[in-house]
Design a protein around this motif. Structure first.
Motif, PDB file in Angstrom:
ATOM      1  N   PHE A  48       0.826  -1.193   0.000  1.00 36.10           N
ATOM      2  CA  PHE A  48       0.000   0.000   0.000  1.00 36.10           C
ATOM      3  C   PHE A  48       0.870   1.256   0.000  1.00 36.10           C
ATOM      4  N   ALA A  49       1.921   1.257   0.822  1.00 36.21           N
ATOM      5  CA  ALA A  49       2.827   2.407   0.882  1.00 36.21           C
ATOM      6  C   ALA A  49       3.499   2.664  -0.458  1.00 36.21           C
ATOM      7  N   ASN A  50       3.626   1.613  -1.258  1.00 38.76           N
ATOM      8  CA  ASN A  50       4.233   1.740  -2.584  1.00 38.76           C
ATOM      9  C   ASN A  50       3.198   1.998  -3.679  1.00 38.76           C
ATOM     10  N   GLY A  51       1.979   2.340  -3.279  1.00 40.67           N
ATOM     11  CA  GLY A  51       0.970   2.745  -4.242  1.00 40.67           C
ATOM     12  C   GLY A  51      -0.048   1.696  -4.649  1.00 40.67           C
ATOM     13  N   ASP A  52      -0.042   0.537  -4.012  1.00 42.78           N
ATOM     14  CA  ASP A  52      -0.989  -0.519  -4.366  1.00 42.78           C
ATOM     15  C   ASP A  52      -2.285  -0.355  -3.560  1.00 42.78           C
ATOM     16  N   ALA A  53      -3.258   0.304  -4.173  1.00 39.62           N
ATOM     17  CA  ALA A  53      -4.527   0.560  -3.487  1.00 39.62           C
ATOM     18  C   ALA A  53      -5.259  -0.731  -3.122  1.00 39.62           C
ATOM     19  N   ALA A  54      -5.133  -1.755  -3.951  1.00 38.33           N
ATOM     20  CA  ALA A  54      -5.798  -3.036  -3.663  1.00 38.33           C
ATOM     21  C   ALA A  54      -5.260  -3.649  -2.374  1.00 38.33           C
ATOM     22  N   ALA A  55      -3.969  -3.490  -2.126  1.00 39.02           N
ATOM     23  CA  ALA A  55      -3.376  -3.998  -0.883  1.00 39.02           C
ATOM     24  C   ALA A  55      -3.947  -3.245   0.315  1.00 39.02           C
ATOM     25  N   GLY A  56      -4.137  -1.950   0.165  1.00 37.31           N
ATOM     26  CA  GLY A  56      -4.735  -1.159   1.239  1.00 37.31           C
ATOM     27  C   GLY A  56      -6.156  -1.593   1.535  1.00 37.31           C
ATOM     28  N   ARG A  57      -6.927  -1.851   0.478  1.00 37.60           N
ATOM     29  CA  ARG A  57      -8.303  -2.330   0.667  1.00 37.60           C
ATOM     30  C   ARG A  57      -8.309  -3.693   1.343  1.00 37.60           C
ATOM     31  N   VAL A 109     -16.720  -2.140  23.531  1.00 32.70           N
ATOM     32  CA  VAL A 109     -16.138  -1.282  24.566  1.00 32.70           C
ATOM     33  C   VAL A 109     -16.904   0.032  24.703  1.00 32.70           C
ATOM     34  N   LEU A 110     -17.235   0.646  23.578  1.00 34.21           N
ATOM     35  CA  LEU A 110     -17.863   1.963  23.601  1.00 34.21           C
ATOM     36  C   LEU A 110     -19.379   1.900  23.724  1.00 34.21           C
ATOM     37  N   GLY A 111     -19.968   0.774  23.299  1.00 34.18           N
ATOM     38  CA  GLY A 111     -21.416   0.642  23.368  1.00 34.18           C
ATOM     39  C   GLY A 111     -22.160   1.541  22.397  1.00 34.18           C
ATOM     40  N   ASP A 112     -21.470   2.004  21.366  1.00 32.21           N
ATOM     41  CA  ASP A 112     -22.079   2.932  20.414  1.00 32.21           C
ATOM     42  C   ASP A 112     -21.495   2.658  19.034  1.00 32.21           C
ATOM     43  N   TRP A 113     -22.363   2.291  18.087  1.00 34.94           N
ATOM     44  CA  TRP A 113     -21.879   1.937  16.742  1.00 34.94           C
ATOM     45  C   TRP A 113     -21.249   3.118  16.032  1.00 34.94           C
ATOM     46  N   ALA A 114     -21.845   4.303  16.175  1.00 31.12           N
ATOM     47  CA  ALA A 114     -21.305   5.481  15.493  1.00 31.12           C
ATOM     48  C   ALA A 114     -19.904   5.809  16.008  1.00 31.12           C
ATOM     49  N   GLU A 115     -19.718   5.736  17.324  1.00 37.10           N
ATOM     50  CA  GLU A 115     -18.387   5.983  17.890  1.00 37.10           C
ATOM     51  C   GLU A 115     -17.410   4.897  17.450  1.00 37.10           C
ATOM     52  N   ALA A 116     -17.877   3.678  17.387  1.00 36.57           N
ATOM     53  CA  ALA A 116     -17.014   2.575  16.944  1.00 36.57           C
ATOM     54  C   ALA A 116     -16.571   2.797  15.500  1.00 36.57           C
ATOM     55  N   GLU A 117     -17.483   3.255  14.649  1.00 36.16           N
ATOM     56  CA  GLU A 117     -17.119   3.562  13.263  1.00 36.16           C
ATOM     57  C   GLU A 117     -16.074   4.665  13.209  1.00 36.16           C
ATOM     58  N   ASP A 118     -16.218   5.676  14.065  1.00 38.94           N
ATOM     59  CA  ASP A 118     -15.228   6.756  14.122  1.00 38.94           C
ATOM     60  C   ASP A 118     -13.855   6.230  14.528  1.00 38.94           C
ATOM     61  N   VAL A 119     -13.843   5.320  15.494  1.00 39.21           N
ATOM     62  CA  VAL A 119     -12.571   4.730  15.934  1.00 39.21           C
ATOM     63  C   VAL A 119     -11.922   3.949  14.791  1.00 39.21           C
ATOM     64  N   VAL A 120     -12.708   3.184  14.066  1.00 39.52           N
ATOM     65  CA  VAL A 120     -12.170   2.426  12.928  1.00 39.52           C
ATOM     66  C   VAL A 120     -11.596   3.385  11.896  1.00 39.52           C
ATOM     67  N   GLN A 121     -12.347   4.417  11.565  1.00 40.21           N
ATOM     68  CA  GLN A 121     -11.884   5.371  10.560  1.00 40.21           C
ATOM     69  C   GLN A 121     -10.596   6.070  11.010  1.00 40.21           C
ATOM     70  N   LEU A 156      -6.077  -4.905   3.389  1.00 39.08           N
ATOM     71  CA  LEU A 156      -5.722  -4.731   4.796  1.00 39.08           C
ATOM     72  C   LEU A 156      -6.900  -4.159   5.576  1.00 39.08           C
ATOM     73  N   LEU A 157      -7.585  -3.200   4.998  1.00 34.11           N
ATOM     74  CA  LEU A 157      -8.779  -2.635   5.632  1.00 34.11           C
ATOM     75  C   LEU A 157      -9.840  -3.715   5.828  1.00 34.11           C
ATOM     76  N   ASP A 158     -10.078  -4.508   4.789  1.00 37.04           N
ATOM     77  CA  ASP A 158     -11.077  -5.581   4.880  1.00 37.04           C
ATOM     78  C   ASP A 158     -10.716  -6.598   5.953  1.00 37.04           C
ATOM     79  N   ARG A 159      -9.438  -6.802   6.166  1.00 36.57           N
ATOM     80  CA  ARG A 159      -8.979  -7.777   7.153  1.00 36.57           C
ATOM     81  C   ARG A 159      -9.079  -7.238   8.580  1.00 36.57           C
ATOM     82  N   LEU A 160      -8.679  -5.995   8.793  1.00 41.32           N
ATOM     83  CA  LEU A 160      -8.555  -5.477  10.146  1.00 41.32           C
ATOM     84  C   LEU A 160      -9.795  -4.754  10.675  1.00 41.32           C
ATOM     85  N   ALA A 161     -10.500  -4.054   9.815  1.00 40.00           N
ATOM     86  CA  ALA A 161     -11.611  -3.214  10.270  1.00 40.00           C
ATOM     87  C   ALA A 161     -12.735  -3.979  10.979  1.00 40.00           C
ATOM     88  N   PRO A 162     -13.157  -5.143  10.488  1.00 41.17           N
ATOM     89  CA  PRO A 162     -14.258  -5.831  11.194  1.00 41.17           C
ATOM     90  C   PRO A 162     -13.916  -6.198  12.643  1.00 41.17           C
TER      91      PRO A 162
END
Length: 94
Positions: free
Chosen positions: A22-31, A48-60, A33-39
């Motif tokens: 991803f650091a070398n410009g491979d957007a597919a690799a970034g996607r 932990v937060l008990g709030d989906w909106a806050e959890a989404e903010d933390v992920v972002q 990694l996101l697909d792997r780690l974000a869920p």
């Protein structure tokens, strides 16, 4: 090489290889990694937060921090997952 073959290679690649790509410009690799780690992070943050909106903010925020360090990433210094969880703690406290 077909799209499915590339997707399978990305799915099998270690986190560190995806971040480096991803650091070398491979957007597919970034996607990939996101697909792997974000869920996992979302599940943890929402418990932990008990709030989906806050959890989404933390992920972002966590993913943004990971993308910012990607160009300076040096393989072997730290695991992507360790940095990821560290960033998520900081984001959750913000």
């Amino acid at each position: 090489m077909g799209r499915r073959h590339v997707a399978a290679e990305l799915d099998a690649a270690p986190d560190e290889a995806l971040l480096t790509a991803f650091a070398n410009g491979d957007a597919a690799a970034g996607r990939a990694l996101l697909d792997r780690l974000a869920p996992r992070l979302f599940a943890h943050a929402s418990r932990v937060l008990g709030d989906w909106a806050e959890a989404e903010d933390v992920v972002q925020e966590t993913m943004l921090r990971l993308w910012k360090v990607a160009p300076d990433w040096r393989r072997g210094e730290a695991l992507v997952a360790a940095s990821f969880w560290s960033f998520s703690r900081v984001a959750a406290e913000a």
